[in-house]
Scaffold this motif. Structure first.
Motif, PDB file in Angstrom:
ATOM      1  N   MET A 268       0.840  -1.200   0.000  1.00 26.92           N
ATOM      2  CA  MET A 268       0.000   0.000   0.000  1.00 26.92           C
ATOM      3  C   MET A 268       0.872   1.246   0.000  1.00 26.92           C
ATOM      4  O   MET A 268       1.895   1.294   0.667  1.00 26.92           O
ATOM      5  CB  MET A 268      -0.893  -0.015   1.251  1.00 26.92           C
ATOM      6  CG  MET A 268      -1.838   1.156   1.301  1.00 26.92           C
ATOM      7  SD  MET A 268      -3.138   0.864   2.499  1.00 26.92           S
ATOM      8  CE  MET A 268      -3.977   2.420   2.473  1.00 26.92           C
TER       9      MET A 268
ATOM     10  N   ILE B 119      -2.241  11.415   1.462  1.00 30.39           N
ATOM     11  CA  ILE B 119      -2.924  10.351   0.737  1.00 30.39           C
ATOM     12  C   ILE B 119      -3.993   9.740   1.653  1.00 30.39           C
ATOM     13  O   ILE B 119      -3.791   9.616   2.861  1.00 30.39           O
ATOM     14  CB  ILE B 119      -1.886   9.311   0.265  1.00 30.39           C
ATOM     15  CG1 ILE B 119      -2.414   8.504  -0.898  1.00 30.39           C
ATOM     16  CG2 ILE B 119      -1.442   8.411   1.389  1.00 30.39           C
ATOM     17  CD1 ILE B 119      -1.317   7.738  -1.622  1.00 30.39           C
ATOM     18  N   SER B 120      -5.142   9.410   1.102  1.00 28.85           N
ATOM     19  CA  SER B 120      -6.256   8.924   1.905  1.00 28.85           C
ATOM     20  C   SER B 120      -5.992   7.529   2.449  1.00 28.85           C
ATOM     21  O   SER B 120      -5.400   6.684   1.779  1.00 28.85           O
ATOM     22  CB  SER B 120      -7.523   8.896   1.044  1.00 28.85           C
ATOM     23  OG  SER B 120      -8.573   8.280   1.757  1.00 28.85           O
ATOM     24  N   THR B 121      -6.445   7.309   3.705  1.00 26.27           N
ATOM     25  CA  THR B 121      -6.384   5.955   4.255  1.00 26.27           C
ATOM     26  C   THR B 121      -7.788   5.357   4.363  1.00 26.27           C
ATOM     27  O   THR B 121      -7.985   4.324   4.991  1.00 26.27           O
ATOM     28  CB  THR B 121      -5.733   5.961   5.655  1.00 26.27           C
ATOM     29  OG1 THR B 121      -6.467   6.845   6.493  1.00 26.27           O
ATOM     30  CG2 THR B 121      -4.289   6.408   5.587  1.00 26.27           C
ATOM     31  N   LEU B 122      -8.768   6.041   3.780  1.00 26.95           N
ATOM     32  CA  LEU B 122     -10.119   5.482   3.747  1.00 26.95           C
ATOM     33  C   LEU B 122     -10.140   4.316   2.748  1.00 26.95           C
ATOM     34  O   LEU B 122      -9.194   4.131   1.974  1.00 26.95           O
ATOM     35  CB  LEU B 122     -11.115   6.567   3.321  1.00 26.95           C
ATOM     36  CG  LEU B 122     -11.254   7.739   4.304  1.00 26.95           C
ATOM     37  CD1 LEU B 122     -12.053   8.878   3.678  1.00 26.95           C
ATOM     38  CD2 LEU B 122     -11.914   7.279   5.594  1.00 26.95           C
ATOM     39  N   CYS B 123     -11.235   3.536   2.775  1.00 23.25           N
ATOM     40  CA  CYS B 123     -11.314   2.406   1.851  1.00 23.25           C
ATOM     41  C   CYS B 123     -11.235   2.904   0.408  1.00 23.25           C
ATOM     42  O   CYS B 123     -11.728   3.986   0.084  1.00 23.25           O
ATOM     43  CB  CYS B 123     -12.635   1.667   2.000  1.00 23.25           C
ATOM     44  SG  CYS B 123     -12.986   1.114   3.666  1.00 23.25           S
ATOM     45  N   ALA B 124     -10.605   2.104  -0.441  1.00 19.39           N
ATOM     46  CA  ALA B 124     -10.563   2.441  -1.859  1.00 19.39           C
ATOM     47  C   ALA B 124     -11.982   2.566  -2.394  1.00 19.39           C
ATOM     48  O   ALA B 124     -12.812   1.690  -2.163  1.00 19.39           O
ATOM     49  CB  ALA B 124      -9.804   1.371  -2.622  1.00 19.39           C
ATOM     50  N   GLY B 125     -12.267   3.669  -3.045  1.00 23.05           N
ATOM     51  CA  GLY B 125     -13.586   3.863  -3.645  1.00 23.05           C
ATOM     52  C   GLY B 125     -14.578   4.551  -2.739  1.00 23.05           C
ATOM     53  O   GLY B 125     -15.740   4.721  -3.094  1.00 23.05           O
TER      54      GLY B 125
ATOM     55  N   ASP C 147     -13.738  10.334  -0.381  1.00 19.18           N
ATOM     56  CA  ASP C 147     -12.562  10.821  -1.117  1.00 19.18           C
ATOM     57  C   ASP C 147     -12.969  11.727  -2.275  1.00 19.18           C
ATOM     58  O   ASP C 147     -12.254  12.654  -2.631  1.00 19.18           O
ATOM     59  CB  ASP C 147     -11.726   9.644  -1.644  1.00 19.18           C
ATOM     60  CG  ASP C 147     -10.953   8.947  -0.530  1.00 19.18           C
ATOM     61  OD1 ASP C 147     -10.636   9.617   0.470  1.00 19.18           O
ATOM     62  OD2 ASP C 147     -10.667   7.748  -0.667  1.00 19.18           O
ATOM     63  N   SER C 148     -14.134  11.430  -2.853  1.00 19.88           N
ATOM     64  CA  SER C 148     -14.626  12.300  -3.925  1.00 19.88           C
ATOM     65  C   SER C 148     -15.020  13.665  -3.375  1.00 19.88           C
ATOM     66  O   SER C 148     -14.837  14.684  -4.035  1.00 19.88           O
ATOM     67  CB  SER C 148     -15.839  11.672  -4.621  1.00 19.88           C
ATOM     68  OG  SER C 148     -15.429  10.598  -5.408  1.00 19.88           O
TER      69      SER C 148
ATOM     70  N   VAL D  10     -18.376   2.220   0.342  1.00 20.87           N
ATOM     71  CA  VAL D  10     -18.115   1.199  -0.664  1.00 20.87           C
ATOM     72  C   VAL D  10     -17.924  -0.175  -0.033  1.00 20.87           C
ATOM     73  O   VAL D  10     -18.169  -1.206  -0.652  1.00 20.87           O
ATOM     74  CB  VAL D  10     -16.896   1.631  -1.523  1.00 20.87           C
ATOM     75  CG1 VAL D  10     -15.599   1.457  -0.767  1.00 20.87           C
ATOM     76  CG2 VAL D  10     -16.865   0.895  -2.846  1.00 20.87           C
TER      77      VAL D  10
ATOM     78  N   ASN E 290     -22.810  -0.740  -0.117  1.00 21.59           N
ATOM     79  CA  ASN E 290     -22.803  -0.557  -1.576  1.00 21.59           C
ATOM     80  C   ASN E 290     -23.345  -1.813  -2.267  1.00 21.59           C
ATOM     81  O   ASN E 290     -22.895  -2.207  -3.322  1.00 21.59           O
ATOM     82  CB  ASN E 290     -21.379  -0.244  -2.057  1.00 21.59           C
ATOM     83  CG  ASN E 290     -21.370   0.303  -3.484  1.00 21.59           C
ATOM     84  OD1 ASN E 290     -22.250   1.069  -3.866  1.00 21.59           O
ATOM     85  ND2 ASN E 290     -20.401  -0.113  -4.269  1.00 21.59           N
TER      86      ASN E 290
END
Lengths: 596, 349
Positions: free
Chosen positions: B1, B29-35, B39-40, B218, B222
């Motif tokens: 990662m 850089i974000s440490t939230l889940c991908a997607g 983040d948007s 996500v 989701n």
């Protein structure tokens, strides 16, 4: 735009800028990774398979890869690809055992005219298939222009001997000290095919410049003079030397002059400095050795006093660029400039010359004196005669000669087996996911910030006192590692699967260089203008996906992609994947070396 | 990662009026889940601040606790920030806003942080009309603790483990309108074309501006049956597009007459509302509440600028707070001495 067809290997090939720009398409990022892993032998073998002379090219290549390198677009300097290649050669183990041997004789006999890189490449590619290879050269050793033109302070003879030896040791029959003066004679022998790799052996002269005849004793043609130096026929030159010309040969001439007693060596060139043909680094090397480069001076006259050359006169000009791209050198009208000199070296270009090819044997030449060839197969109008290297399309460089050699070898093999020369074998291509875990890749995806490393040089005074002392010392392993890590791994391809995409925007949001866009499709010009950062570099493709759920498409501008893998790391559905792309040009002998 | 974003940026990145590129507004850089939808939203805030040419050092980011409240780390890395206690960001924001009127305040909260533990503070923040932009990244679940239903989960929405939510969700946008907020918007993290101008308009509004952003989780919300997934939100989205034109920019976009209406904010900037299929009046609180209610009943998610009163009086104006930030006031102004005290006392006799 239609969706991009990534099934065509040429699409991803083009993304690997360095490899695509290399005439031999050496898999550059692949061997740079091996260097970073200290697998120097493997890195060397990858090179050797592709370009036959890694040690030579690691010192002397024209490096079309480096101006193409993506790193040079995102920061100031590209990766020092050429010098990394030398690292592989410098630190490799003994590779002799891993190189292929001559194959079992297949009964076919091939003549190779000229012992330069093109002929040697043909020999290397054909030997494992069992061809009997007869190599003719006027000198006592093979190597061609690599031996006669490139000064030893740039390319030590041991390096050249080693790599020429690898080829000759594959059972090549040498006919050295044999100048071929008649192709008809060769044709009369029972060769199944003949490869002409005789180079572009004639240096241009200034025959009609006043004083040329009278001063002849002190005027030398650059390439002939370099060759005389290389073969120890010449070991000194006057104190004041003028080198005419602005190409790499001129740079080799001036630097060699400095080592043979030339105290005041000047390069004088007609064109502006920026237009000179010499590679930027070769110009820098000459300037570093105290050689001024005087531009915008057109030779007018050799000044002879008491029957001896004493000076040259030059007309000062300025370059005027016309709208149609034409350049005109306009005289400034000032008094001619006189430059005193003891010797003049003329290095203003080379020409092809085939005085030894009879006009009535079926080989047609263009009105520029070049053989008429099929551009892909390199076959001449006489079917069993093939050309390559500088002999084919005029003066180029070693790596182009190697690329020709590979193609000619494929053609010769097809020809000897009675097959269609237009049915070329496909390149070897592989595409493999690099996913190791949820957010992990099996390549070093992190982008480093280091600036390009400079190759250390030997002491200038020492260098100028010894004609054969290599000037560049090469990278040590630590520096090589740092430089290797600058490579962006452009062969780690961003592969997109539209069906998996939920359009969460994560990839577009994370992309450091704003390459990724979700937008409506449109005609290419218009689409390029609409991206987050308009895709103005038309040399670089834009990738367009299949239509997504919302009716939009994903558009990726390949231009500035760092191949950092963040798009794929931030993708929740693995619509993006990083896949390692391997592309290897088809050779006459597949699997030349053990795969790494 | 990867924990670091490469330093290289596109060399042709556009610059704003301050000469900054969008990269100058990025965070870690974000440490939230991908997607993650959040983040948007981060990205929309970055773009909004870039486009509005805000000076990064004149922005303060405030948050509570939760996935949403981690977000300020991922945008505006050169701005001020305060990551406060769960649900207590409104108190900190109120204090900060009173102490320094010169900053742009962006509060980031989530459905848990706002609609559950922070509900008390939230309504008082609205009531006091603190001059800030308050964004709720609303995913209808507790993503940080594996996706339990939150207070904004819609009635009937199915959790990842199959449980059907038996409760009505709290509609934060309607609540804000009811409580008297001067600027109320709703958007979707996947609709940056709407979200970015909405955030810019909110930051220009001189008072409390609330934006409820549907931001799919996500990892835990989701799936089919969820009412806040990417697919379901897109399916039911009823978006009212808008443009934001700051005061200093000339209006160059041409629309057919009658298709847009412009609302001018206090700082002179203009919000252009494109009429979609229906007549919508942003200045009518009752009508707005009705429209949102109607849409909800029809299963539509009405997004855009729902209500705007550009002339609301904010807390600083109501309390007549010093216009200079407190940290710029000198000793004599902050502590005017016994003479002033005596005159005050005299006035009370």
């Amino acid at each position: 735009m239609d969706p991009t067809d990534t099934a065509d290997p040429e699409y991803f090939h083009k993304v690997v800028d360095c490899q695509f720009a290399c005439p031999a398409h050496t898999p550059v990022p692949h061997y740079i990774r091996l260097i970073a892993q200290q697998k120097y032998t493997d890195a060397y073998l990858v090179n050797w398979e592709s370009n036959v002379f890694p040690g030579v090219l690691g010192r002397t290549c024209d490096r079309p890869c480096e101006p193409a390198c993506r790193r040079g677009r995102v920061e100031e300097e590209p990766v020092a690809i050429c010098r990394l290649k030398r690292v592989a050669a410098d630190f490799k183990d003994d590779v002799a055992e891993q190189l292929p041997k001559a194959g079992k004789a297949n009964g076919k006999k091939i003549a190779l005219i000229g012992g330069g890189p093109a002929s040697l490449t043909v020999a290397r590619d054909l030997a494992p298939l069992g061809y009997a290879l007869h190599l003719y050269d006027a000198e006592a050793k093979a190597g061609g222009f690599m031996r006669s033109q490139i000064p030893a302070f740039r390319l030590p003879e041991t390096v050249l001997d080693e790599e020429v030896g690898y080829v000759m040791d594959m059972g090549v029959t040498a006919h050295f000290n044999t100048y071929v003066d008649s192709l008809a004679d060769i044709l009369a022998k029972d060769y199944d095919a003949i490869f002409v790799g005789s180079g572009a052996p004639r240096g241009r002269d200034l025959p009609s410049l006043p004083g040329r005849q009278e001063a002849d004793a002190n005027i030398h043609i650059g390439i002939d003079w370099l060759s005389s130096v290389a073969f120890n026929h010449v070991d000194k030159i006057g104190k004041k030397v003028i080198v005419l010309g602005g190409g790499n040969t001129a740079m080799d001439c001036c630097r060699t002059s400095r080592r043979l007693g030339g105290d005041e060596v000047k390069v004088i060139v007609r064109s502006p400095y920026a237009d000179m043909k010499a590679s930027p680094w070769e110009k820098e090397d000459a300037i570093h050795e105290g050689i001024p480069i005087i531009d915008n001076h057109v030779p007018m006259e050799f000044v002879v006093e008491d029957g001896k050359l004493v000076a040259m006169l030059f007309d000062q000009v300025e370059a005027v660029y016309h709208e149609d791209g034409r350049r005109e050198l306009k005289s400034t009208g000032e008094e001619p400039i006189r430059v005193d000199c003891d010797d003049v070296l003329i290095a203003i270009g080379q020409e092809n010359a085939f005085p030894w090819i009879e006009t009535d044997i079926g080989i047609d030449f263009s009105r520029w004196g070049l053989p008429i060839l099929d551009p892909e197969s390199l076959q001449s109008t006489l079917p069993r005669v093939f050309f390559g290297g500088d002999a084919a399309f005029g003066p180029e460089n070693i790596i182009t000669a190697v690329a020709h050699g590979h193609r000619a070898a494929v053609s010769i093999d097809l020809f000897c087996r009675g097959e269609d020369l237009s049915q070329r074998p496909a390149p070897f291509v592989n595409l493999m996911s690099q996913k190791m875990g949820i957010h992990e890749w099996s390549y070093d995806s992190e982008t480093t910030d280091d600036a390009r490393k400079i190759v250390p040089l030997v002491d200038l005074k020492e260098a100028l006192n010894d004609r054969v002392l290599e000037v560049e010392l090469g990278f040590d392993p630590q520096t090589a590692f740092v430089e290797a890590e600058r490579c962006l791994n452009c062969d780690a391809q961003t592969v997109f699967e539209a069906g998996n995409c939920i359009e969460c925007d994560a990839c577009a949001d994370i992309c450091p260089t704003s390459c990724i866009n979700f937008t409506q499709n449109g005609p290419e010009d218009e689409l390029r203008s609409r991206l987050a950062v308009p895709a103005e570099n038309l040399d670089q493709d834009i990738y367009v996906s299949q239509t997504l759920q919302t009716g939009r498409v994903l558009v990726k501008d390949e231009d500035m992609c760092l191949h950092c893998g963040l798009c794929a790391e931030r993708c929740p559905t693995a619509a993006w994947d990083m896949q390692m792309f391997f592309y290897n040009v088809a050779k006459a002998s597949p699997n030349l070396v053990r795969a790494t | 990662m990867s924990y670091l974003k490469p330093k290289f940026r596109h060399p042709n990145l556009p610059t704003n009026a301050l000469g900054y590129t969008v990269a100058d507004y990025e965070g870690s850089i974000s440490t939230l889940c991908a997607g993650c939808g959040h983040d948007s939203i981060s990205s929309a805030i970055i773009n909004a601040c870039f486009q509005s040419s805000l000076e990064p050092h004149k922005i303060a980011k405030l948050s509570g606790i939760g996935c949403s409240s981690k977000m300020p780390t991922y945008f505006l890395g050169k701005s001020h920030g305060f990551n406060s206690v769960h649900g207590r960001m409104p108190s900190v924001a109120t204090g900060a806003s009173l102490a320094n009127r010169g900053l742009t305040y962006i509060g980031i909260s989530g459905d848990g942080d706002t609609a559950s533990i922070g509900m008390g503070q939230f309504v008082h923040l609205i009531r006091r009309n603190v001059n800030m932009t308050y964004i709720v990244a609303n995913n209808g679940c507790y993503g940080l603790t594996k996706g339990q239903d939150s207070a904004t989960a819609d009635l009937g929405s199915v959790s990842k483990y199959g449980a059907v939510n038996p409760f009505d969700g709290i509609d934060l946008a309607s609540l804000a309108m009811l409580q008297g907020a001067g600027f109320v918007g709703r958007s979707f993290s996947g609709d940056k074309e709407q979200l970015e101008p909405l955030i810019r308009a909110a930051m220009s509004h001189q008072g409390f501006a609330f934006i409820d952003v549907v931001s799919p989780c996500v990892t835990f919300n989701n799936h089919q049956g969820s009412t806040k997934s990417y697919a379901e939100t897109r399916e039911n989205l009823d978006a009212m597009p808008l443009d934001f034109v700051p005061m200093r920019e000339e209006i160059t976009t041409q629309y057919d007459p009658g298709t847009t209406q412009g609302v001018t904010l206090h700082d002179g900037s203009v919000i252009h509302l494109h009429k979609a299929s229906h007549e919508y009046r942003t200045n009518d609180r009752t009508a707005a509440l009705n429209a949102v209610q109607m849409a909800t009943q029809e299963g539509r998610i009405l997004t855009g600028l729902l209500f705007l009163d550009p002339n609301s009086q904010n807390l600083n104006q109501n309390l007549n707070i010093a216009s200079k930030p407190l940290n710029e006031l000198g000793k004599n102004e902050l502590c005017p001495g016994s003479r002033v005290l005596n005159s005050i006392n005299e006035g009370l006799r």
